[in-house]
Scaffold this motif. Structure first.
Motif, PDB file in Angstrom:
ATOM      1  N   GLY A 158       0.839  -1.191   0.000  1.00 24.74           N
ATOM      2  CA  GLY A 158       0.000   0.000   0.000  1.00 24.74           C
ATOM      3  C   GLY A 158       0.876   1.244   0.000  1.00 24.74           C
ATOM      4  O   GLY A 158       2.006   1.191  -0.454  1.00 24.74           O
ATOM      5  N   PRO A 159       0.380   2.341   0.510  1.00 31.43           N
ATOM      6  CA  PRO A 159      -0.877   2.394   1.238  1.00 31.43           C
ATOM      7  C   PRO A 159      -2.066   2.301   0.289  1.00 31.43           C
ATOM      8  O   PRO A 159      -2.027   2.813  -0.819  1.00 31.43           O
ATOM      9  CB  PRO A 159      -0.828   3.747   1.923  1.00 31.43           C
ATOM     10  N   ALA A 160      -3.074   1.608   0.746  1.00 29.34           N
ATOM     11  CA  ALA A 160      -4.307   1.463  -0.009  1.00 29.34           C
ATOM     12  C   ALA A 160      -5.457   1.409   0.978  1.00 29.34           C
ATOM     13  O   ALA A 160      -5.283   0.980   2.117  1.00 29.34           O
ATOM     14  CB  ALA A 160      -4.272   0.198  -0.851  1.00 29.34           C
ATOM     15  N   THR A 161      -6.602   1.832   0.535  1.00 23.61           N
ATOM     16  CA  THR A 161      -7.782   1.820   1.390  1.00 23.61           C
ATOM     17  C   THR A 161      -8.936   1.224   0.615  1.00 23.61           C
ATOM     18  O   THR A 161      -9.157   1.570  -0.540  1.00 23.61           O
ATOM     19  CB  THR A 161      -8.144   3.249   1.849  1.00 23.61           C
ATOM     20  N   GLY A 162      -9.648   0.290   1.246  1.00 19.57           N
ATOM     21  CA  GLY A 162     -10.812  -0.312   0.625  1.00 19.57           C
ATOM     22  C   GLY A 162     -10.751  -1.819   0.644  1.00 19.57           C
ATOM     23  O   GLY A 162      -9.874  -2.421   1.262  1.00 19.57           O
ATOM     24  N   GLU A 163     -11.722  -2.430  -0.038  1.00 18.93           N
ATOM     25  CA  GLU A 163     -11.773  -3.881  -0.190  1.00 18.93           C
ATOM     26  C   GLU A 163     -11.303  -4.237  -1.589  1.00 18.93           C
ATOM     27  O   GLU A 163     -11.647  -3.577  -2.559  1.00 18.93           O
ATOM     28  CB  GLU A 163     -13.197  -4.394   0.019  1.00 18.93           C
TER      29      GLU A 163
ATOM     30  N   SER B  10     -10.186 -17.542  -4.831  1.00 17.16           N
ATOM     31  CA  SER B  10     -10.388 -16.104  -4.768  1.00 17.16           C
ATOM     32  C   SER B  10     -10.676 -15.685  -3.342  1.00 17.16           C
ATOM     33  O   SER B  10     -11.160 -16.470  -2.528  1.00 17.16           O
ATOM     34  CB  SER B  10     -11.483 -15.625  -5.714  1.00 17.16           C
ATOM     35  N   ALA B  11     -10.305 -14.453  -3.058  1.00 19.59           N
ATOM     36  CA  ALA B  11     -10.493 -13.905  -1.707  1.00 19.59           C
ATOM     37  C   ALA B  11     -10.630 -12.399  -1.804  1.00 19.59           C
ATOM     38  O   ALA B  11     -10.132 -11.767  -2.739  1.00 19.59           O
ATOM     39  CB  ALA B  11      -9.309 -14.270  -0.816  1.00 19.59           C
ATOM     40  N   THR B  12     -11.296 -11.858  -0.810  1.00 20.14           N
ATOM     41  CA  THR B  12     -11.417 -10.419  -0.682  1.00 20.14           C
ATOM     42  C   THR B  12     -10.728 -10.006   0.603  1.00 20.14           C
ATOM     43  O   THR B  12     -10.908 -10.649   1.636  1.00 20.14           O
ATOM     44  CB  THR B  12     -12.905  -9.992  -0.660  1.00 20.14           C
ATOM     45  N   PHE B  13      -9.920  -8.975   0.524  1.00 19.16           N
ATOM     46  CA  PHE B  13      -9.253  -8.475   1.724  1.00 19.16           C
ATOM     47  C   PHE B  13      -9.412  -6.960   1.801  1.00 19.16           C
ATOM     48  O   PHE B  13      -9.699  -6.307   0.811  1.00 19.16           O
ATOM     49  CB  PHE B  13      -7.778  -8.883   1.771  1.00 19.16           C
ATOM     50  N   SER B  14      -9.243  -6.446   3.001  1.00 20.16           N
ATOM     51  CA  SER B  14      -9.374  -5.007   3.237  1.00 20.16           C
ATOM     52  C   SER B  14      -8.049  -4.409   3.652  1.00 20.16           C
ATOM     53  O   SER B  14      -7.273  -5.034   4.372  1.00 20.16           O
ATOM     54  CB  SER B  14     -10.389  -4.740   4.357  1.00 20.16           C
ATOM     55  N   MET B  15      -7.802  -3.227   3.174  1.00 17.84           N
ATOM     56  CA  MET B  15      -6.652  -2.445   3.625  1.00 17.84           C
ATOM     57  C   MET B  15      -7.180  -1.081   4.039  1.00 17.84           C
ATOM     58  O   MET B  15      -7.979  -0.489   3.333  1.00 17.84           O
ATOM     59  CB  MET B  15      -5.595  -2.306   2.531  1.00 17.84           C
ATOM     60  N   ASP B  16      -6.761  -0.629   5.173  1.00 15.02           N
ATOM     61  CA  ASP B  16      -7.171   0.675   5.672  1.00 15.02           C
ATOM     62  C   ASP B  16      -5.917   1.508   5.934  1.00 15.02           C
ATOM     63  O   ASP B  16      -5.565   1.768   7.071  1.00 15.02           O
ATOM     64  CB  ASP B  16      -8.000   0.522   6.947  1.00 15.02           C
TER      65      ASP B  16
END
Length: 128
Positions: free
Chosen positions: A52-57, A76-82
């Motif tokens: 990142g930095p990254a924000t979102g899903e 497949s997978a979904t992850f979050s970065m805040d």
């Protein structure tokens, strides 16, 4: 802003207790050895590192393909970065059945677009 893929590692297993990434039996030169075909590998793991930095899903899809028309495996997978700077994602394929010797492709997709492709060479033990 999307995260950037900075590494794709193929190994036999990976764990992440308490946020510490441990990889087991990394495939040297991305080569997997099989005694016979079709080969049944108990587990193959693809570890990806996102910066990142990254924000979102974010949705990631990891596929193993034999050729342009033959999908061998998919995760497949979904992850979050805040605002995080690093995120590790483990994609496990249990079991992975490989029909014949050859070079397969491991592709990593983020939000519907391909961001990496790594060859996975599979050879019989007698071919070393």
């Amino acid at each position: 802003m999307e995260p950037k893929l900075i590494s794709t590692i193929i190994c036999e297993d990976a764990v992440m207790p308490a946020g510490l990434l441990t990889l087991y039996n990394l495939l040297r030169d991305h080569t997997l050895f099989a005694g016979r075909f079709p080969a049944r590998c108990p587990q193959v793991c693809v570890a990806t590192t996102w910066l990142g930095p990254a924000t979102g899903e974010f949705t990631v899809r990891v596929v193993i393909i034999q050729d342009a028309a033959t999908l061998l495996a998919e995760a497949s997978a979904t992850f979050s970065m805040d605002g995080k700077t690093t995120y590790y994602l483990l994609s496990s394929f249990r079991p992975l059945v490989i029909p014949e010797p050859g070079t397969y492709q491991v592709q990593v997709w983020l939000a519907g677009r391909q961001v990496a492709e790594v060859p996975l060479r599979v050879i019989g033990r007698e071919e070393k």
